[in-house]
Design a protein around this motif. Structure first.
Motif, short mmCIF file in Angstrom:
data_model
loop_
_atom_site.label_atom_id
_atom_site.label_comp_id
_atom_site.label_asym_id
_atom_site.label_seq_id
_atom_site.Cartn_x
_atom_site.Cartn_y
_atom_site.Cartn_z
N SER A 106 84.13 16.56 74.46
CA SER A 106 83.00 15.73 74.90
C SER A 106 82.86 15.87 76.40
O SER A 106 83.85 15.77 77.13
N PHE A 107 81.64 16.07 76.84
CA PHE A 107 81.36 16.25 78.27
C PHE A 107 80.32 15.22 78.71
O PHE A 107 79.23 15.15 78.14
N GLY A 108 80.68 14.45 79.69
CA GLY A 108 79.77 13.44 80.21
C GLY A 108 80.37 12.84 81.46
O GLY A 108 81.48 13.19 81.87
N ILE A 109 79.64 11.93 82.08
CA ILE A 109 80.12 11.28 83.30
C ILE A 109 80.12 9.77 83.08
O ILE A 109 79.09 9.15 82.80
N HIS A 110 81.31 9.23 83.18
CA HIS A 110 81.59 7.83 82.92
C HIS A 110 80.93 6.95 83.99
O HIS A 110 80.80 7.36 85.14
N PRO A 111 80.54 5.72 83.62
CA PRO A 111 79.90 4.85 84.61
C PRO A 111 80.74 4.54 85.83
O PRO A 111 80.19 4.21 86.89
N TRP A 112 82.06 4.70 85.75
CA TRP A 112 82.89 4.45 86.93
C TRP A 112 82.66 5.48 88.02
O TRP A 112 83.02 5.26 89.17
N PHE A 113 82.06 6.61 87.66
CA PHE A 113 81.92 7.71 88.62
C PHE A 113 80.46 8.10 88.89
O PHE A 113 80.20 9.13 89.49
N LEU A 114 79.54 7.26 88.46
CA LEU A 114 78.12 7.62 88.59
C LEU A 114 77.62 7.56 90.02
O LEU A 114 76.57 8.14 90.32
N HIS A 115 78.33 6.87 90.90
CA HIS A 115 77.88 6.80 92.29
C HIS A 115 77.85 8.17 92.94
O HIS A 115 77.12 8.38 93.91
N ARG A 116 78.63 9.12 92.40
CA ARG A 116 78.69 10.46 92.98
C ARG A 116 77.50 11.32 92.55
O ARG A 116 77.35 12.45 93.01
N LEU A 117 76.65 10.81 91.67
CA LEU A 117 75.53 11.59 91.14
C LEU A 117 74.22 11.19 91.78
O LEU A 117 73.84 10.02 91.76
N MET A 118 73.51 12.15 92.31
CA MET A 118 72.19 11.89 92.88
C MET A 118 71.12 12.04 91.80
O MET A 118 71.22 12.89 90.92
N VAL A 119 70.10 11.20 91.87
CA VAL A 119 68.94 11.36 91.01
C VAL A 119 67.70 11.67 91.84
O VAL A 119 66.66 12.04 91.32
N ASP A 120 67.82 11.49 93.15
CA ASP A 120 66.75 11.84 94.09
C ASP A 120 67.34 12.79 95.13
O ASP A 120 68.02 12.37 96.07
N ASP A 121 67.09 14.07 94.94
CA ASP A 121 67.69 15.07 95.83
C ASP A 121 67.07 15.09 97.22
O ASP A 121 67.51 15.83 98.10
N ASN A 122 66.05 14.29 97.43
CA ASN A 122 65.43 14.22 98.76
C ASN A 122 66.19 13.29 99.71
O ASN A 122 65.98 13.34 100.92
#
Length: 318
Positions: free
Chosen positions: A59-75
Motif C-alpha cells: 500500500s502506498f499513500g501519505i498518512h495525515p501525520w505527514f501531510l504538512h510536507r505536501l504542497m497543493v499550490d506549487d506557486n
C-alpha cells in the motif's frame, strides 16, 4: 484455527527493520502492508517482493501525520506554504517549526511518485491516507513518535482534506482500494466522500460515458459511533468497509465494540492488527478473530472464512 486464511487488512510490520525476515514467515496468510511516507515506500515494495505471490499486498499513500510536507499550490514558496497549512496554540512553536522543516514536496512531484508506485504494483492499495484532528507535530518535525512530547503545531483540517481528496481521486483513477485513518474527523471524512460521490449506476443517463466502479474504501481500526455507519455505507461511488483491531478498536468498552461489529454488514467487515512489527502479529490476528466471532455469534471458522472473502474483494483479488 486456519491461519492460512487470516487476512490482516492493515499493518506496518516493515517499521521493525530488525525483524523484516520474520514477515514472509508469518502464520497469518495475507497481510496488507501500509506505506505512510514517500521514504518508506521502497521498504514496502521490498518486503512485498520477498513474500509469496498474493501473500503481501503493498500500500502506498501519505498518512495525515505527514501531510504538512505536501504542497497543493506549487506557486507558494516553502515558508508561505507552511504558514498556510500549519496551526499552533503557541505562535513561537509554529515559527520554530517552519524554520526547522525540510523543503516541502511540490504537488507535481508527490502526485507523480504515487501514481508511479501504483502503476508499478498493479495489486497495490492506496494507503495509509486519511484525516487526523488530534495529531500534533514533534519538535523539529521529527517522525519518531514514541517517548517524544509533541508541540501544539497541527496540520489544518482544510489542508488534510485537500490532500486526501487528491489521493482518493488517484485511487479512483487507478481503480484501487483505499485504507483510511480517521481520528476525530468522521464528519469531515463523510463530507469529503459525499463531495466525491458519483451515481452508483454504471452509466449516467445524461452521458454515454461509463462511470468508474465504486472505490473500495476501508475505515481502519474503527472506533466511531454505530449511528454513523449507515451514512458512510450509503455514499454513492464508494464501497465502504470497516476494519477492527485489538490494538485500537479493543480500547473501547466491550459492549460498544460488539455493537459496532454487529452494525457492519457481514460482507464489509475486515480484521487487522495495525501493528508496526511482525512480532506479535499472528497472535493479534488470532485474538481479533475471537473478538469478532463472539460479537457476531459466529464460529471461528465462519469468521475467518467471511473476513477472508471480504478481504479478497476489498483488495481486488476477486
Amino acid at each position: 484455527m486456519d491461519n492460512s486464511k487470516l487476512c490482516d487488512a492493515h499493518c506496518h510490520p516493515h517499521d521493525d527493520v530488525e525483524h523484516l525476515d520474520m514477515i514472509p514467515k508469518l502464520k497469518t496468510g495475507h497481510i496488507t502492508i501500509m506505506g505512510v511516507r514517500q521514504d518508506d515506500w521502497d521498504r514496502v515494495a521490498e518486503v512485498t517482493a520477498q513474500c509469496a505471490s498474493g501473500r503481501c499486498i503493498p500500500s502506498f499513500g501519505i498518512h495525515p501525520w505527514f501531510l504538512h510536507r505536501l504542497m497543493v499550490d506549487d506557486n507558494a514558496d516553502p515558508k508561505t506554504h507552511y504558514d498556510q497549512v500549519l496551526t499552533a496554540k503557541i505562535a513561537s512553536e509554529k515559527q520554530e517549526m517552519i524554520e526547522a522543516l525540510e523543503r516541502p514536496f511540490p504537488r507535481e512531484e508527490w502526485v507523480a511518485n504515487l501514481k508511479q508506485r501504483l502503476a508499478d504494483h498493479p495489486q497495490a492499495v492506496v494507503g495509509e491516507v486519511g484525516l487526523d484532528r488530534a495529531a500534533r507535530l514533534l519538535p523539529d518535525g521529527a517522525i519518531e513518535w514514541h517517548g517524544v512530547k509533541p508541540t501544539t503545531v497541527q496540520t489544518s483540517i482544510d489542508h488534510q482534506m485537500h490532500v486526501l481528496r487528491i489521493q482518493l481521486e488517484i485511487a479512483r483513477e487507478f481503480q484501487r482500494a483505499v485504507s483510511v485513518h480517521c481520528v476525530q474527523a468522521s464528519g469531515h471524512l463523510l463530507q469529503l466522500l459525499q463531495e466525491l460521490a458519483v451515481p452508483s449506476k454504471k452509466k449516467d443517463k445524461s452521458s454515454s460515458t461509463a462511470l468508474p466502479p465504486p472505490v473500495r474504501l476501508c475505515i481502519h481500526s474503527f472506533v466511531g459511533s454505530a449511528g454513523s455507519i449507515p451514512q458512510f455505507l450509503n455514499v454513492k461511488g464508494f464501497s465502504i468497509y470497516v476494519s477492527f483491531s485489538v490494538a485500537i478498536s479493543g480500547r473501547l468498552a466491550k459492549s460498544k465494540l460488539q455493537q459496532l461489529m454487529c452494525a457492519i454488514p457481514e460482507d464489509r467487515l475486515l480484521i487487522e492488527s495495525d501493528l508496526n512489527s511482525p512480532q506479535g502479529q499472528d497472535e493479534a490476528m488470532e485474538e481479533i478473530v475471537k473478538v469478532v466471532a463472539e460479537a457476531r455469534q459466529w464460529s471461528i471458522e465462519q469468521t475467518i472464512e467471511q473476513t477472508y472473502r471480504n478481504w479478497q474483494t476489498f483488495v481486488g483479488m476477486q
